[in-house]
Design an enzyme around this catalytic site. Structure first.
Site, PDB file in Angstrom:
ATOM      1  N   GLY A 216       0.778  -1.274   0.008  1.00 24.07           N
ATOM      2  CA  GLY A 216       0.033  -0.083   0.031  1.00 24.07           C
ATOM      3  C   GLY A 216       1.020   1.173   0.072  1.00 24.07           C
ATOM      4  N   SER A 217       1.934   1.274  -0.448  1.00 23.34           N
ATOM      5  CA  SER A 217       2.629   2.377  -0.422  1.00 23.34           C
ATOM      6  C   SER A 217       2.161   3.340  -1.477  1.00 23.34           C
ATOM      7  CB  SER A 217       4.378   2.147  -0.877  1.00 23.34           C
ATOM      8  OG  SER A 217       4.428   1.568  -2.185  1.00 23.34           O
ATOM      9  N   ASN A 218       1.708   3.020  -2.519  1.00 20.89           N
ATOM     10  CA  ASN A 218       1.063   3.958  -3.501  1.00 20.89           C
ATOM     11  C   ASN A 218      -0.493   4.348  -3.052  1.00 20.89           C
ATOM     12  OD1 ASN A 218       2.366   4.395  -6.141  1.00 20.89           O
ATOM     13  ND2 ASN A 218       2.659   2.306  -5.877  1.00 20.89           N
TER      14      ASN A 218
ATOM     15  N   LEU B  88      -4.299  -7.046  -7.715  1.00 24.39           N
ATOM     16  CA  LEU B  88      -3.908  -8.135  -8.675  1.00 24.39           C
ATOM     17  C   LEU B  88      -4.988  -8.936  -9.438  1.00 24.39           C
ATOM     18  CD1 LEU B  88      -0.961  -9.713  -6.378  1.00 24.39           C
ATOM     19  CD2 LEU B  88      -1.021  -7.813  -8.122  1.00 24.39           C
TER      20      LEU B  88
ATOM     21  N   LEU C 248      -8.326  -9.307 -11.840  1.00 21.88           N
ATOM     22  CA  LEU C 248      -8.853  -8.913 -12.955  1.00 21.88           C
ATOM     23  C   LEU C 248     -10.255  -8.272 -12.502  1.00 21.88           C
ATOM     24  CD1 LEU C 248      -8.801 -11.047 -15.975  1.00 21.88           C
ATOM     25  CD2 LEU C 248      -7.818  -8.864 -15.724  1.00 21.88           C
ATOM     26  N   ILE C 249     -10.363  -6.782 -12.907  1.00 21.02           N
ATOM     27  CA  ILE C 249     -11.614  -6.197 -12.491  1.00 21.02           C
ATOM     28  C   ILE C 249     -12.955  -6.993 -13.421  1.00 21.02           C
ATOM     29  CG2 ILE C 249     -12.993  -4.085 -12.748  1.00 21.02           C
ATOM     30  CD1 ILE C 249     -10.696  -4.264 -10.605  1.00 21.02           C
TER      31      ILE C 249
ATOM     32  N   HIS D 146       0.726   0.154 -13.751  1.00 23.00           N
ATOM     33  CA  HIS D 146       1.415  -0.951 -14.221  1.00 23.00           C
ATOM     34  C   HIS D 146       3.167  -0.543 -13.764  1.00 23.00           C
ATOM     35  CE1 HIS D 146       2.121  -5.003 -15.705  1.00 23.00           C
ATOM     36  NE2 HIS D 146       2.941  -4.561 -16.466  1.00 23.00           N
TER      37      HIS D 146
ATOM     38  N   ASP E  79      -4.351  -5.371 -18.672  1.00 23.22           N
ATOM     39  CA  ASP E  79      -2.979  -4.515 -19.070  1.00 23.22           C
ATOM     40  C   ASP E  79      -3.100  -4.046 -20.465  1.00 23.22           C
ATOM     41  OD1 ASP E  79      -1.954  -4.540 -16.375  1.00 23.22           O
ATOM     42  OD2 ASP E  79      -0.606  -6.354 -16.848  1.00 23.22           O
TER      43      ASP E  79
ATOM     44  N   GLU F  48       6.710   5.840  -9.418  1.00 27.79           N
ATOM     45  CA  GLU F  48       5.457   5.795  -9.103  1.00 27.79           C
ATOM     46  C   GLU F  48       5.224   6.999  -7.934  1.00 27.79           C
ATOM     47  OE1 GLU F  48       4.987   0.836  -9.654  1.00 27.79           O
ATOM     48  OE2 GLU F  48       4.850   1.838  -7.612  1.00 27.79           O
TER      49      GLU F  48
END
Length: 194
Positions: free
Chosen positions: A14-16, A87, A89-90, A106, A147, A176
């Site tokens: 969760g850094s982003n 991770l 897929l939506i 990505h 992607d 990022e």
């Protein structure tokens, strides 16, 4: 003016996610309203809670259930979804419910090193194995194909033959931290006001 409520979807540290929450903390236009993780032990959930952002855990079965996800996002009046190290897929129903309102980060220069299995360290290992002279980050629109959505922004960094996989990961991560919130902010600024 009503704020745009965004949901951040995460799977890992969760850094982003934290970076986005801090970046928009004083925004007059954007509110990080919800953090969603498919993993109950994701460190990102702790980071969000420490910053007073509500969290929800939606394992695969729930993620793929419109009767779970759509009411959850409605409850928090979510207008936009940001995938930050998410991770799974939506599901198509979410993409249909949020057309051109879901973006993904990505850790490579798509279309290289994208698709199934290409996440996190796997990406940086592939970049190292190929002897690439540069790597970078890509922000793209989310489509049903992993992607493959239209690219919104890319940022590059030079690599040295001496760089280890960890060095490559760190160089890309610095991009990022610097650019991802700004790209999200730009995309949101292009949305019509509520």
């Amino acid at each position: 003016m009503k704020k745009l409520n965004i949901a951040i979807f995460v799977s890992g540290s969760g850094s982003n996610c934290e970076n986005l929450i801090r970046y928009f903390a004083d925004s007059e236009r954007v509110n990080c309203a919800l953090v969603v993780s498919n993993k109950p032990d994701a460190q990102a959930l702790e980071r969000a809670q420490q910053l007073d952002v509500p969290t929800a855990v939606t394992p695969k079965a729930q993620l793929n259930d419109p009767e779970v996800m759509l009411p959850l996002l409605r409850e928090y009046d979510i207008h936009f979804i940001v995938l930050a190290g998410f991770l799974p897929l939506i599901p198509t129903f979410l993409i249909d419910a949020y057309p051109r309102r879901i973006v993904n980060l990505h850790p490579a220069l798509l279309p290289k090193y994208g698709g199934k299995g290409m996440w996190g360290h796997h990406v940086h290992e592939a970049v190292k194995a190929a002897g690439e002279a540069e790597t970078g980050m890509t922000v793209h629109w989310v489509t049903p194909v992993c992607d493959s959505g239209e690219i919104i922004a890319q940022y590059k960094v030079a690599l040295s033959p001496d760089d280890s996989v960890d060095d490559i990961a760190e160089k890309e991560h610095q991009l990022e931290m610097k650019y991802f919130p700004k790209v999200v902010e730009q995309v949101l600024s292009d949305l019509p006001s509520l």
